[in-house]
Design a protein around this motif. Structure first.
Motif, PDB file in Angstrom:
ATOM      1  N   ARG A  24      -1.566  96.972 -65.051  1.00  0.00           N
ATOM      2  CA  ARG A  24      -0.424  96.749 -64.422  1.00  0.00           C
ATOM      3  C   ARG A  24      -0.586  95.883 -62.936  1.00  0.00           C
ATOM      4  N   SER A  25      -1.141  96.814 -62.436  1.00  0.00           N
ATOM      5  CA  SER A  25      -1.856  96.253 -60.943  1.00  0.00           C
ATOM      6  C   SER A  25      -3.358  95.720 -60.600  1.00  0.00           C
ATOM      7  N   THR A  26      -2.763  94.570 -60.084  1.00  0.00           N
ATOM      8  CA  THR A  26      -3.817  94.225 -59.368  1.00  0.00           C
ATOM      9  C   THR A  26      -4.509  94.360 -57.869  1.00  0.00           C
ATOM     10  N   VAL A  27      -4.258  94.842 -57.356  1.00  0.00           N
ATOM     11  CA  VAL A  27      -4.425  95.799 -55.978  1.00  0.00           C
ATOM     12  C   VAL A  27      -4.340  96.946 -56.480  1.00  0.00           C
ATOM     13  N   ALA A  28      -5.934  97.958 -56.255  1.00  0.00           N
ATOM     14  CA  ALA A  28      -6.808  99.487 -56.330  1.00  0.00           C
ATOM     15  C   ALA A  28      -6.078 100.408 -55.542  1.00  0.00           C
ATOM     16  N   ARG A  29      -5.712 101.389 -56.292  1.00  0.00           N
ATOM     17  CA  ARG A  29      -4.337 102.103 -55.748  1.00  0.00           C
ATOM     18  C   ARG A  29      -5.258 102.501 -53.704  1.00  0.00           C
TER      19      ARG A  29
END
Length: 306
Positions: A291-296
């Motif tokens: 679901r992420s669009t930004v890297a951890r």
């Protein structure tokens, strides 16, 4: 005027303070829907809620599911654009909800707005949450426009974005459900803002006992689970190893703090609970990643230790 927000108040044995909270909600300038989640209180709280004059819905759970579990239990019932989390021992100013709503209406990139939470003596408890270099959530007490996360005791979130990010981690019971949620919102590309004029007075620890063994159990366990769900893998592994090393060295240390989270028995219980939940947590980590669009690592580098 239709309501923009649903305020969710989770209570458990809140007889001594729930009335002040409900009185303050009745005095809010913004129209809103109120849902009270009663976590199987057995102290007369249910009767107080029923007798209180004001429009609210009551959901009584058959057992105590904690703050996180209570919030999660009614998320599907929320039909408004915004959902507010409010502790039952918090008393918001009449303009509290209006200030939070105005902040989110004016900032489409923000998915959550956190309040100025004041203790009963007037000192500041929190205007948001910071992320420490070792992955703890820490209250911010100096006002600022943007913060890493919100304090779940009094905050407003966009309902659709909360659902899209995976909702509330019900299994946490209580503590770190707010930092975990804020972290997932950031991974999804959203921001969190601090709204100074949105003030509440908070009887901190009225429902739980900060410093107790149970308090430290939830904190230690949920922080580690949050890191495995949201942090870069190297950070999650590092902090779990660090937790184990500290535990192993306690018998030979001469300067062991007296706090309950340095008791070997409690720490072994925490590790056992983390280990039992690890298979599910790893699956949740993968789902959060999809679901992420930004890297951890991008979120970690921007906020850890700042």
């Amino acid at each position: 005027m239709s309501a923009l927000s649903t305020v969710v108040v989770v209570t458990w044995r809140g007889r001594d303070h729930i009335t002040a909270c409900l009185d303050a909600l009745s005095a809010q300038k913004s129209p809103h829907r109120t849902i009270i989640v009663d976590n199987a209180s057995d102290d007369g709280t249910a009767e107080l809620i029923s007798a209180h004059i004001g429009e609210h819905e009551v959901v009584r759970l058959p057992r105590n599911r904690g703050y996180a579990g209570g919030l999660a239990a009614v998320l599907d019932r929320v039909e408004t654009p915004y959902v507010a989390w409010l502790n039952d021992d918090a008393v918001p100013d009449p303009s509290w909800l209006t200030e939070l709503e105005n902040a989110l209406e004016a900032d489409p990139g923000a998915a959550a707005a956190t309040s100025s939470i004041l203790l009963t003596d007037g000192s500041t408890q929190s205007v948001g949450v910071a992320l420490t270099a070792d992955g703890h959530g820490k209250d911010v007490v100096l006002a600022g426009r943007e913060v890493f996360g919100f304090c779940g005791g009094a905050a407003l979130l966009r309902t659709a974005e909360l659902r899209s990010a995976g909702g509330v981690p019900a299994s946490y019971f209580c503590y770190y459900e707010d930092t975990d949620t804020a972290w997932r919102l950031r991974l999804a590309g959203h921001r969190v803002v601090s709204v100074g004029p949105a003030r509440v007075r908070h009887r901190h620890g009225a429902s739980t006992r900060p410093g107790s063994a149970q308090f430290h159990r939830w904190n230690e366990r949920n922080r580690l689970l949050m890191l495995w769900r949201c942090a870069p893998l190297s950070v999650a592994v590092r902090e779990l190893v660090r937790f184990l090393v500290i535990t192993a060295l306690l018998p030979v240390r001469k300067d062991v703090p007296k706090a309950a989270n340095f008791r070997i028995g409690l720490r072994l219980r925490v590790f056992g609970e983390v280990l039992l939940r690890m298979p599910v947590t790893v699956v949740q980590r993968l789902m959060i990643g999809t679901r992420s669009t930004v890297a951890r690592r991008t979120v970690w580098r921007a906020w850890a230790g700042s």
